[in-house]
Scaffold this motif. Sequence first.
Motif, short mmCIF file in Angstrom:
data_model
loop_
_atom_site.label_atom_id
_atom_site.label_comp_id
_atom_site.label_asym_id
_atom_site.label_seq_id
_atom_site.Cartn_x
_atom_site.Cartn_y
_atom_site.Cartn_z
N ASN A 1 -23.29 22.66 11.33
CA ASN A 1 -22.76 21.29 11.28
C ASN A 1 -22.69 20.74 9.87
OD1 ASN A 1 -22.37 21.34 14.00
ND2 ASN A 1 -24.23 20.21 14.50
N LEU A 2 -22.30 21.57 8.93
CA LEU A 2 -22.03 21.06 7.58
C LEU A 2 -20.66 20.38 7.59
CD1 LEU A 2 -23.15 24.10 5.40
CD2 LEU A 2 -24.35 21.95 5.75
N PHE A 3 -20.41 19.53 6.60
CA PHE A 3 -19.16 18.79 6.56
C PHE A 3 -18.16 19.60 5.72
CE2 PHE A 3 -21.47 15.81 8.68
CZ PHE A 3 -22.48 15.22 7.95
N PRO A 4 -17.12 20.16 6.34
CA PRO A 4 -16.29 21.14 5.64
C PRO A 4 -15.43 20.56 4.54
CG PRO A 4 -15.40 20.67 7.81
CD PRO A 4 -16.70 19.96 7.73
N PHE B 1 -17.34 24.94 -1.25
CA PHE B 1 -17.20 24.31 0.05
C PHE B 1 -17.85 25.18 1.11
CE2 PHE B 1 -14.58 20.68 -0.77
CZ PHE B 1 -13.98 20.98 -1.97
N GLY C 1 -16.92 26.34 3.82
CA GLY C 1 -16.07 27.40 4.33
C GLY C 1 -16.07 28.64 3.47
N GLN C 2 -16.53 28.49 2.23
CA GLN C 2 -16.54 29.63 1.31
C GLN C 2 -17.88 30.36 1.33
OE1 GLN C 2 -15.35 26.83 -1.87
NE2 GLN C 2 -13.81 28.34 -2.42
N LEU C 3 -18.81 29.90 2.14
CA LEU C 3 -20.14 30.51 2.15
C LEU C 3 -20.33 31.35 3.41
CD1 LEU C 3 -22.30 27.44 1.08
CD2 LEU C 3 -21.33 29.20 -0.36
N SER C 4 -21.28 32.27 3.34
CA SER C 4 -21.63 33.06 4.52
C SER C 4 -22.50 32.22 5.44
CB SER C 4 -22.39 34.31 4.10
OG SER C 4 -23.70 33.96 3.72
#
Lengths: 367, 246
Positions: B91-94, B137, B139-142
């Motif tokens: 639930n991170l804010f993308p 961001f 979305g760029q992380l595992s």
Amino acid sequence: MSVDPNAVNSSSGPGLLSRVPVLHWLRTQLFSSPLNTLLTLLTLWLLLATVPAIIDWVFLKSTITATSAQECRKVTGACWAVIVEKHRLILFGVYPYEEQWRPLLATLLLLGVIILSGIRRFWNLSLLVFWLIALTGAAVLMWGGVFGLTHVENSRWGGLPLTLMLSTFGIAFAFPLGIALALGRRSNMPAIKTICIVYIELIRGVPLISLLFMSAVMLPLFLPEGLTIDKLLRAQVAIILFAAAYMAETIRGGLQAIPKGQFEGADSLGLTYWQQTRLIVLPQALKIVIPPLVGLFIALFKDTSLVVIIGIFDLTQAAKAALVDQSWRGFSIEIYVFISAIYFVFCYSMSKYSQSLEKRLATEHQR
Amino acid sequence: MANAIISMQDVNKWYGKFHVLRNINLEVASGERIVICGPSGSGKSTLIRCINRLEEHQKGRIAVEGTEITNDIRHVEAIRRDVGMVFQHFNLFPHLTVLQNLTLGPIWVLKTPKAEAEARAMKYLERVRIAEQASKFPGQLSGGQQQRVAIARSLCMDPKVMLFDEPTSALDPEMVKEVLEVMVKLAEDTGMTMLVVTHEMGFARKVADRVIFMDEGEIIEQNTPDAFFDHPQNERTKLFLSQIIH
């Protein structure tokens, strides 16, 4: 035998078709299957039947320098001279001829601030200042009465500045109203939710033309004696109320697309409803609905032409007025092509801008 | 238990007709580490989600730091400032960078000045060993990196209690270890009260003060890790333990 380095598709054999890039492209893109071949030939035939004729009419046989209608009628192509003759009437309506630099300047001001709003670098509080300056500047220019400018009643405003004004104010006010309605419809408070639903469904149930008609004809009947609200203002409000209902539903679709986890993540941090909505939910929801929302903006821009029903001179009506001139009758096609081109320039710019906006926002969080 | 940081008394919850929490009585002392385990559908996630009012209980009393959880939103917001939560799906804010994800809470809820919030964020990012990703961001992380960012985001609010709802269940096996290491380090270096819903029994053995087993909405058994794993009392506990490899 050495392999031909230019062979694009070795499996189709070493024939000419696969070694020359252009022919290869033709074969795979246009003639790859019987159906595609048929469609290609059909399209080619359609193009050959229409394009040369259009080019002929628009460019080759047309005239732009003819000085009178008789000269124009001798030409088989388009008579662009009628545009040269009538462009100020079409663009500015019945605004006094000598003062037409004022609506021109107002138009440029509005266009300038709109373009500025699109540039990311200016997305801060100074943008609000620019808008206020542009709006007051445009209002002063159009109305006059101060700074030595002669007063011009808004019943004489018309043409492109009016269309631009109706659309700009329409979108600018309908957008926040639409957001409020969308949030209200999703609210847990029954009173707010009901009001929003009733408003949206009522407005969506009637055509814009009837709202304009009601604003021009019916509303004055309900107002107390002596109180008159300016007709243009009433039309503007009708346009705003109309657009807001549609924007609300589109934005609500975007809100529904936000996963529950986002709300929970925001809740777990202790953010209030308004903080969540402003910082987390709306940025994501609005980004999702850019395509349909810009579609609504474009439709609204063209819908402003309906104000003709209540006697307000927008761009389309100004074009019709140009046609009334007996000496230049019979050139309606050229005039409608002209205003279509104007509409197209604006709508296509909006469309292109939305594409670039989407692309820019997407690169932010995709690999 | 006097001065329990979390107190749940006779808590009951229904989803429509389905009785998901039955007469839950639980006292958590400050600094205690509790692991909650059980088969799926047993109500473990619902239980911890009731603590920060992501779920509403219909009967019973839940109090966090003495403040009872009711429909009063101000109490709920006060509790949520002190209770951090880490979710199974992060639930991170993308649309925000990692750094912005972390500073959002402190700036808007705790009214921390931006510079101070960013400094604190960098400190916690370093603690979870992901400081170099601050301007990326989510979305760029595992997955493992995102979960560590989520842990750091909750820590930035300086909570008194951290709730973990199956934090490693959505991760590939090789990333589970990096997240568990962060959680172990959190337990060892700070006196944080932690409630962890998980299937990672190795973690439970290492860190937990108490292991609670839930089934069908009830707390069946609770004990210290060694006693729980080596000498389970209840038949259902024994059945559950026999089914998981630990």
